[in-house]
Design an enzyme around this catalytic site. Structure first.
Site, PDB file in Angstrom:
ATOM      1  N   SER A 233       0.872  -1.305   0.174  1.00 48.96           N
ATOM      2  CA  SER A 233       0.086   0.330  -0.092  1.00 48.96           C
ATOM      3  C   SER A 233       0.853   1.340  -0.012  1.00 48.96           C
ATOM      4  O   SER A 233       0.494   2.382  -0.257  1.00 48.96           O
ATOM      5  CB  SER A 233      -0.956   0.097   1.007  1.00 48.96           C
ATOM      6  OG  SER A 233       0.042  -0.116   2.505  1.00 48.96           O
TER       7      SER A 233
ATOM      8  N   GLY B 145      -1.935  -4.149   1.250  1.00 51.58           N
ATOM      9  CA  GLY B 145      -1.887  -5.319   1.939  1.00 51.58           C
ATOM     10  C   GLY B 145      -0.992  -6.797   1.573  1.00 51.58           C
ATOM     11  O   GLY B 145      -0.855  -7.642   2.325  1.00 51.58           O
TER      12      GLY B 145
ATOM     13  N   ASN C 103       4.145  -5.259   5.843  1.00 49.56           N
ATOM     14  CA  ASN C 103       2.856  -6.070   6.253  1.00 49.56           C
ATOM     15  C   ASN C 103       3.361  -7.293   7.008  1.00 49.56           C
ATOM     16  O   ASN C 103       2.707  -7.692   8.010  1.00 49.56           O
ATOM     17  CB  ASN C 103       2.139  -6.431   5.004  1.00 49.56           C
ATOM     18  CG  ASN C 103       1.404  -5.075   4.519  1.00 49.56           C
ATOM     19  OD1 ASN C 103       0.875  -4.399   5.582  1.00 49.56           O
ATOM     20  ND2 ASN C 103       1.104  -5.246   3.445  1.00 49.56           N
TER      21      ASN C 103
ATOM     22  N   ASP D  95      -4.322   7.063   9.830  1.00 49.47           N
ATOM     23  CA  ASP D  95      -4.003   5.640  10.552  1.00 49.47           C
ATOM     24  C   ASP D  95      -2.642   5.582  11.184  1.00 49.47           C
ATOM     25  O   ASP D  95      -2.166   4.685  11.730  1.00 49.47           O
ATOM     26  CB  ASP D  95      -4.246   4.522   9.628  1.00 49.47           C
ATOM     27  CG  ASP D  95      -3.381   4.912   8.442  1.00 49.47           C
ATOM     28  OD1 ASP D  95      -2.425   5.773   8.291  1.00 49.47           O
ATOM     29  OD2 ASP D  95      -3.549   3.924   7.386  1.00 49.47           O
TER      30      ASP D  95
ATOM     31  N   HIS E 293      -0.002   5.433   6.747  1.00 50.07           N
ATOM     32  CA  HIS E 293       0.281   5.493   5.256  1.00 50.07           C
ATOM     33  C   HIS E 293       0.609   7.418   4.843  1.00 50.07           C
ATOM     34  O   HIS E 293      -0.193   7.956   5.725  1.00 50.07           O
ATOM     35  CB  HIS E 293      -1.076   5.352   4.587  1.00 50.07           C
ATOM     36  CG  HIS E 293      -1.386   3.771   4.479  1.00 50.07           C
ATOM     37  ND1 HIS E 293      -2.208   3.202   5.350  1.00 50.07           N
ATOM     38  CD2 HIS E 293      -0.630   2.812   3.619  1.00 50.07           C
ATOM     39  CE1 HIS E 293      -1.983   1.873   5.326  1.00 50.07           C
ATOM     40  NE2 HIS E 293      -1.149   1.638   4.390  1.00 50.07           N
TER      41      HIS E 293
END
Length: 201
Positions: free
Chosen positions: A28, A65, A94, A175, A178
């Protein structure tokens, strides 16, 4: 006339040789999560290459992801399809966030590097860092994986994608993971410093 055709064919062959694909193979952080696609750093890279006179096409095959295992499973088909001259591998974040074993991530990254190089592509590895709450042993082994692989396979290396702005909370989405659109040029600057030596006009 036949001589003209031969010359024209030679020119076209040279042009085709100069034109090259850059495959961005990430998660991502490269897929442009939460922002418009044209704002993501791979798109900025595409525009910078054109402005600098490089005949390269950026193919962003990043998936939000994605893990190192997922990237490894998809890579062979992409190498056959896109025939990249450069592969930028930006994976592992991840794996880390899920607390997956570092040796397993290393094995996957190792296999991707070898596969890309075997196809004739040059490789650039983009590293990540884990937050300190993962513990010093895990975070250190995680970070060292990228530099050790880059040294082993003599790849280009950007040790940390968010170098220079990781502590600036205003450059991250809600979040706190990002980067925002405003951070993308900073990522590009980091990527460019490691990528430029691999480029050929």
């Amino acid at each position: 006339m036949s001589r003209f055709i031969i010359i024209l064919f030679a020119i076209c062959s040279i042009q085709n040789a100069l034109a090259a694909n850059i495959l961005v193979w990430g998660d991502s952080l490269s897929a442009g999560y939460g922002i418009a696609q044209e704002q993501a750093w791979p798109q900025l890279l595409s525009r910078k290459l054109a402005a600098e006179g490089y005949r390269h096409t950026v193919i962003n095959a990043s998936i939000s992801g994605e893990t190192s295992a997922g990237g490894l499973s998809r890579l062979p088909a992409a190498l056959t399809r896109d025939k990249p001259s450069i592969v930028i591998i930006e994976l592992g974040a991840n794996d880390g966030l899920r607390g997956l074993p570092v040796p397993a991530m290393r094995k996957n990254l190792d296999a991707m590097i070898r596969s890309a190089q075997a196809s004739g592509a040059r490789v650039m590895l983009i590293g990540m860092r884990m937050p300190p709450n993962f513990g010093p042993v895990y975070t250190q082994k995680f970070q060292q994986t990228y530099s050790e692989l880059a040294q082993q396979y003599k790849t280009a290396l950007l040790p940390f994608m968010m170098e220079g702005f990781a502590e600036r909370s205003e450059l991250f989405q809600s979040d706190n993971l990002h980067p925002t659109a405003e951070a993308q040029p900073l990522i590009l600057a980091n990527v460019w410093s490691a990528l430029k030596p691999l480029l050929r006009k």
